[in-house]
Design a protein around this motif. Structure first.
Motif, short mmCIF file in Angstrom:
data_model
loop_
_atom_site.label_atom_id
_atom_site.label_comp_id
_atom_site.label_asym_id
_atom_site.label_seq_id
_atom_site.Cartn_x
_atom_site.Cartn_y
_atom_site.Cartn_z
N GLY A 131 0.95 -1.21 0.03
CA GLY A 131 0.04 -0.04 -0.02
C GLY A 131 0.79 1.51 -0.05
O GLY A 131 2.06 1.08 -0.45
N THR A 132 0.41 2.30 0.32
CA THR A 132 0.72 3.60 0.55
C THR A 132 0.88 4.43 1.83
O THR A 132 -0.26 4.09 2.63
N ALA A 133 1.67 5.18 2.16
CA ALA A 133 1.60 5.84 3.37
C ALA A 133 2.25 7.08 3.23
O ALA A 133 3.59 7.49 3.33
N MET A 134 1.38 8.28 2.74
CA MET A 134 1.88 9.46 2.64
C MET A 134 1.35 10.64 3.40
O MET A 134 0.48 10.55 4.06
N ASP A 135 2.62 11.29 4.04
CA ASP A 135 2.14 12.36 4.93
C ASP A 135 1.31 13.55 4.19
O ASP A 135 1.78 13.77 3.00
N PRO A 136 0.56 14.15 5.03
CA PRO A 136 -0.51 15.16 4.32
C PRO A 136 0.30 16.30 3.62
O PRO A 136 0.10 16.71 2.72
N GLU A 137 1.54 16.58 4.42
CA GLU A 137 2.08 17.85 3.80
C GLU A 137 2.91 17.48 2.43
O GLU A 137 3.09 18.17 1.66
#
Length: 218
Positions: A131-137
């Motif tokens: 999957g993915t794990a991206m910081d909102p910034e």
């Protein structure tokens, strides 16, 4: 995902590298290598083909973008090799390249915005699982750099749901964040897949494909 995912940690600061190693081991990860430079990372990735790697961007010998360059080269050699970038800064160009192969199993977190162990370990597990794990910034800066908008057909609420999917939130977590039912989230995600032309027959995880389109990687 294996019960004890084989993990490589690449961080040039000893205390942080040692802390990450102990944290991961305590949560069921098998840290097969913990390295402090770009060349060591390249050798570890070739030798171990890990189930997930946590990689700092700026590492010796150049102390510029050595870690991320090595990670990108490894993913070109082995598409879909799970990489979670842990950085002080958002490197937009390289973040886009990391996403560009469309295979998922990527994450990009900012060090000063990881607030607890559970948040971090959950992100590592999501990346290891494809999957993915991206910081909102990171998401905000990538979207700000898009010259075109591939998501013009989406409603503001659908964009909001897709943004939370990019962070790695489940439908239940999205429902909690947006204060509506999980069934409503399911309807929004179905609309998103339809508008982005992602069919149920696609072999790749539809959420990952939607996120990659959201970030302008396709």
């Amino acid at each position: 995902m294996p019960i004890r995912p084989r993990t490589v940690v690449a961080e040039d600061q000893y205390l942080l590298r040692d802390g990450l190693t102990h944290l991961l081991a305590a949560h069921g990860f098998d840290v097969v290598a913990a390295v402090g430079s770009g060349p060591e990372l390249a050798a570890a990735l070739r030798e171990h083909r890990p189930d997930v790697s946590i990689v700092d961007v700026r590492m010796p010998p150049t102390n510029t973008d050595e870690g991320l360059q090595v990670a990108l080269a490894a993913r070109r050699e082995t598409p879909g090799l799970p990489i979670l970038v842990l950085s002080q800064h958002v490197e937009q160009l390289y973040a886009r390249e990391l996403l560009a192969d469309g295979t998922g199993a990527v994450g990009y977190l900012l060090k000063d915005r990881v607030f607890n162990a559970e948040q971090f370990i959950d992100a590592v597990r999501r990346v290891a699982a494809g999957g993915t794990a991206m910081d909102p910034e990171v998401i905000a800066k990538l979207l700000a750099g898009n010259a075109s908008d591939p998501l013009a057909a989406l409603t503001p609420r659908e964009r909001e749901v897709l943004g939370l999917m990019a962070e790695g939130c489940s439908n239940a977590a999205i429902a909690t964040r947006l204060h509506f039912s999980e069934g409503a989230v399911g309807k929004h995600t179905a609309n998103i897949f339809a508008k982005l032309g992602i069919s149920a027959s696609d072999d790749t995880n539809r959420r990952v494909l939607a996120v990659l389109k959201f970030l302008g990687a396709n």
